[in-house]
Design a protein around this motif. Structure first.
Motif, PDB file in Angstrom:
ATOM      1  N   HIS A  25       0.854  -1.191   0.000  1.00  0.00           N
ATOM      2  CA  HIS A  25       0.000   0.000   0.000  1.00  0.00           C
ATOM      3  C   HIS A  25       0.889   1.240   0.000  1.00  0.00           C
ATOM      4  N   THR A  26       0.320   2.346  -0.473  1.00  0.00           N
ATOM      5  CA  THR A  26       1.043   3.614  -0.443  1.00  0.00           C
ATOM      6  C   THR A  26       0.997   4.192   0.968  1.00  0.00           C
ATOM      7  N   ALA A  27       1.879   5.155   1.218  1.00  0.00           N
ATOM      8  CA  ALA A  27       1.881   5.828   2.520  1.00  0.00           C
ATOM      9  C   ALA A  27       0.537   6.506   2.768  1.00  0.00           C
ATOM     10  N   LYS A  28      -0.045   7.077   1.738  1.00  0.00           N
ATOM     11  CA  LYS A  28      -1.340   7.740   1.888  1.00  0.00           C
ATOM     12  C   LYS A  28      -2.419   6.756   2.333  1.00  0.00           C
ATOM     13  N   GLU A  29      -2.413   5.561   1.757  1.00  0.00           N
ATOM     14  CA  GLU A  29      -3.423   4.567   2.138  1.00  0.00           C
ATOM     15  C   GLU A  29      -3.270   4.171   3.615  1.00  0.00           C
ATOM     16  N   TYR A  30      -2.037   3.969   4.041  1.00  0.00           N
ATOM     17  CA  TYR A  30      -1.813   3.616   5.444  1.00  0.00           C
ATOM     18  C   TYR A  30      -2.223   4.766   6.370  1.00  0.00           C
ATOM     19  N   LEU A  31      -1.788   5.981   6.024  1.00  0.00           N
ATOM     20  CA  LEU A  31      -2.066   7.128   6.889  1.00  0.00           C
ATOM     21  C   LEU A  31      -3.555   7.467   6.917  1.00  0.00           C
ATOM     22  N   ASP A  32      -4.218   7.363   5.774  1.00  0.00           N
ATOM     23  CA  ASP A  32      -5.666   7.607   5.752  1.00  0.00           C
ATOM     24  C   ASP A  32      -6.394   6.623   6.661  1.00  0.00           C
ATOM     25  N   PHE A  33      -5.944   5.379   6.661  1.00  0.00           N
ATOM     26  CA  PHE A  33      -6.565   4.369   7.515  1.00  0.00           C
ATOM     27  C   PHE A  33      -6.436   4.764   8.990  1.00  0.00           C
TER      28      PHE A  33
ATOM     29  N   LEU B 236      -0.415   2.551  15.766  1.00  0.00           N
ATOM     30  CA  LEU B 236      -0.338   2.350  14.319  1.00  0.00           C
ATOM     31  C   LEU B 236       0.451   3.473  13.655  1.00  0.00           C
ATOM     32  N   PHE B 237       0.220   4.704  14.107  1.00  0.00           N
ATOM     33  CA  PHE B 237       0.931   5.846  13.543  1.00  0.00           C
ATOM     34  C   PHE B 237       2.439   5.739  13.807  1.00  0.00           C
TER      35      PHE B 237
ATOM     36  N   SER C  31       8.042   4.720  11.914  1.00  0.00           N
ATOM     37  CA  SER C  31       9.245   3.892  11.969  1.00  0.00           C
ATOM     38  C   SER C  31       9.531   3.258  10.612  1.00  0.00           C
ATOM     39  N   ASP C  32       8.498   2.713   9.972  1.00  0.00           N
ATOM     40  CA  ASP C  32       8.679   2.078   8.663  1.00  0.00           C
ATOM     41  C   ASP C  32       9.175   3.079   7.626  1.00  0.00           C
ATOM     42  N   MET C  33       8.608   4.271   7.638  1.00  0.00           N
ATOM     43  CA  MET C  33       8.947   5.278   6.629  1.00  0.00           C
ATOM     44  C   MET C  33      10.247   5.996   6.946  1.00  0.00           C
ATOM     45  N   GLU C  34      10.764   5.798   8.151  1.00  0.00           N
ATOM     46  CA  GLU C  34      11.953   6.513   8.617  1.00  0.00           C
ATOM     47  C   GLU C  34      11.730   8.019   8.521  1.00  0.00           C
ATOM     48  N   MET C  35      10.586   8.428   9.037  1.00  0.00           N
ATOM     49  CA  MET C  35      10.181   9.827   8.986  1.00  0.00           C
ATOM     50  C   MET C  35      10.199  10.441  10.384  1.00  0.00           C
ATOM     51  N   GLU C  36      10.026  11.739  10.423  1.00  0.00           N
ATOM     52  CA  GLU C  36       9.819  12.479  11.660  1.00  0.00           C
ATOM     53  C   GLU C  36       8.550  13.302  11.506  1.00  0.00           C
ATOM     54  N   PHE C  37       7.975  13.740  12.631  1.00  0.00           N
ATOM     55  CA  PHE C  37       6.755  14.527  12.519  1.00  0.00           C
ATOM     56  C   PHE C  37       6.733  15.620  13.579  1.00  0.00           C
ATOM     57  N   SER C  38       5.948  16.616  13.303  1.00  0.00           N
ATOM     58  CA  SER C  38       5.731  17.698  14.257  1.00  0.00           C
ATOM     59  C   SER C  38       4.256  18.060  14.240  1.00  0.00           C
ATOM     60  N   ILE C  39       3.820  18.741  15.288  1.00  0.00           N
ATOM     61  CA  ILE C  39       2.428  19.148  15.415  1.00  0.00           C
ATOM     62  C   ILE C  39       2.350  20.640  15.148  1.00  0.00           C
ATOM     63  N   ALA C  40       1.692  21.025  14.064  1.00  0.00           N
ATOM     64  CA  ALA C  40       1.579  22.435  13.707  1.00  0.00           C
ATOM     65  C   ALA C  40       0.610  23.144  14.643  1.00  0.00           C
ATOM     66  N   ASP C  41       0.660  24.482  14.620  1.00  0.00           N
ATOM     67  CA  ASP C  41      -0.224  25.268  15.480  1.00  0.00           C
ATOM     68  C   ASP C  41      -1.690  24.958  15.214  1.00  0.00           C
ATOM     69  N   SER C  42      -2.005  24.585  13.982  1.00  0.00           N
ATOM     70  CA  SER C  42      -3.382  24.264  13.614  1.00  0.00           C
ATOM     71  C   SER C  42      -3.818  22.893  14.120  1.00  0.00           C
ATOM     72  N   GLY C  43      -2.853  22.108  14.638  1.00  0.00           N
ATOM     73  CA  GLY C  43      -3.159  20.749  15.060  1.00  0.00           C
ATOM     74  C   GLY C  43      -2.894  19.724  13.984  1.00  0.00           C
TER      75      GLY C  43
ATOM     76  N   ALA D 187       5.670   2.731  -1.975  1.00  0.00           N
ATOM     77  CA  ALA D 187       4.741   1.777  -1.369  1.00  0.00           C
ATOM     78  C   ALA D 187       5.522   0.624  -0.741  1.00  0.00           C
ATOM     79  N   TRP D 188       4.956   0.041   0.318  1.00  0.00           N
ATOM     80  CA  TRP D 188       5.589  -1.114   0.964  1.00  0.00           C
ATOM     81  C   TRP D 188       4.523  -2.024   1.566  1.00  0.00           C
ATOM     82  N   GLU D 189       4.949  -3.217   1.908  1.00  0.00           N
ATOM     83  CA  GLU D 189       4.013  -4.228   2.392  1.00  0.00           C
ATOM     84  C   GLU D 189       3.978  -4.295   3.910  1.00  0.00           C
ATOM     85  N   LYS D 190       2.770  -4.486   4.442  1.00  0.00           N
ATOM     86  CA  LYS D 190       2.578  -4.769   5.865  1.00  0.00           C
ATOM     87  C   LYS D 190       1.530  -5.872   5.999  1.00  0.00           C
TER      88      LYS D 190
END
Length: 429
Positions: free
Chosen positions: A99-107, A138-139, A144-156, A124-127
């Protein structure tokens, strides 16, 4: 005064000391001690929250203490995103497969009350059996899988990218705005070689073997061949992506953890922005012979009952040993990193005391004032940081001679903003 909210959404004000922690992994948490308002002191338990910097933090731990003449309450709290996502389940599972990252994140995000923006490209990668867990678990799994980082914007909104932060070109120096610098060297995990095995070349005929790759660090010539445990991961379907993972594992096996206590300059009248997790700064401690560009991993700030920040401490990580070796000189690598942020046209900004000016460029500034700063770069690898003192420009930092004046103050040159396009990394393929 802090603003507290009870389960019925009634607002109460109380005096409290507070410690705020923020980290690259998205962590935003509070610990504190409440000293006033009997309604808060006697009634706080489940369902309470506290407002900090415009966001609600949900209280997860409460410990009242009877001191004889008074009652105090200690508490822990986490940002509402982490609390709400951990208390909400994504029922069902995605179909096994790619699945694409969008499909996983939308879920994960659909129906959560939160939204996200993905700022970097991910293949895309398999899970398997993805779902039927709380949304936060899940998030975190996806991050971890995507080797990404995230932040929380002022808007949430949750901003997801390969690397958060900016290159501030900020200097923290022992004796001015740096109280203490502690170093921890990760020696035991150091390796110079790794081998990996990816997916089977032919899924229908495993006898054809797997994709294979190996990586040897340049430091093997100095320390010998020190082997890491092999990586076996069927998500790697190309040799190049597998080798990139091996290189990353080897190069990060030895690193330096840096602990910094910063002098609180804002209360003393200096106008500057404190570094935040993800930012890159230059740390200087001559006694430890340390002069390196480091990345801030977490920041911890203490506030008194009046809401004044009274201290800040920073945990940071330096460049890997391999990068230090290849750069040839720690001092040159970090000093030249500063010039990278100002290699464009001349740029003048206010320095930390709000009265002087910092210049950058090859041309000598006109009509300077006592204390002004000038970052000189002739475009051919020669760089100097100078200060206008007693009618002349005095060198503070010399990229060739590694000289640092005791007069050095915090310097904020034009930041190099790390845009999403610049931050894209190679991913599993």
């Amino acid at each position: 005064m802090l603003k507290f909210r009870d389960p019925q959404s009634n607002i109460q004000l109380a005096e409290a000391e507070l410690t705020y922690k923020e980290a690259v992994n998205g962590e935003k948490s509070l610990t504190g001690t409440i000293y006033s308002n009997d309604d808060v002191l006697h009634q706080m338990e489940r369902g309470w929250s506290v407002m900090f910097n415009g966001d609600w933090y949900y209280i997860t731990y409460v410990a009242p203490t009877d001191g004889g003449n008074s009652i105090t309450v200690e508490f822990d709290a986490v940002h509402e995103f982490f609390f709400k996502m951990s208390k909400s389940v994504a029922y069902g599972t995605l179909k096994d497969g790619s699945h694409t990252a969008k499909e996983y994140l939308d879920f994960v995000f659909n129906g959560s009350g939160y939204s996200y923006t993905l700022l970097s490209q991910v293949d895309a990668w398999e899970k398997q059996s993805f779902g039927d867990k709380n949304r936060l678990a899940l998030f975190n799994d996806l991050i971890s899988d995507m080797e990404m980082e995230f932040s929380i914007a002022d808007s949430g909104r949750i901003m997801i990218t390969s690397e958060i932060g900016q290159d501030l070109s900020t200097i923290v120096r022992k004796g001015f705005n740096l109280q203490e610098l502690n170093l921890e060297y990760n020696v035991s995990d150091f390796v110079t070689y790794a081998k990996g095995f990816g997916a089977f070349i032919d899924k229908d005929d495993e006898s054809k073997g797997r994709y294979e790759a190996e990586y040897t660090s340049p430091l093997a010539a100095v320390y010998g061949k020190l082997e890491a445990d092999p990586i076996t991961d069927e998500r790697y379907t190309k040799t190049a992506s597998l080798q990139a993972a091996l290189k990353k594992a080897v190069d990060s096996s030895y690193s330096i953890s840096v602990g910094i206590s910063l002098q609180e300059l804002q209360n003393a009248g200096y106008d500057y922005e404190s570094p935040v997790p993800g930012d890159y700064i230059l740390a200087v401690d001559e006694q430890l012979d340390f002069n390196q560009r480091i990345r801030i991993i977490s920041v911890e700030e203490q506030y008194n009952i009046y809401g004044e920040r009274i201290s800040s401490s920073v945990e940071a990580g330096s460049l890997s040993a391999t990068k230090q070796k290849l750069d040839g000189s720690e001092s040159n690598s970090v000093v030249l990193a500063l010039s990278h942020a100002t290699e464009q046209a001349d740029n003048a900004v206010k320095t930390a005391n709000g009265k002087n000016t910092s210049y950058s460029g090859p041309n000598q500034p006109q009509n300077p004032r006592e204390g002004d700063m000038w970052w000189y770069d002739n475009g051919s690898g020669t760089s100097f940081m100078k200060q206008y003192t007693n009618g002349e420009w005095v060198i503070l930092i010399d990229s060739n001679r590694r000289r640092i004046s005791k007069k050095l103050l915090i310097v904020r040159l034009r930041p190099l903003i790390l845009t999403p396009m610049n931050l894209t990394k190679s991913r599993l393929s």
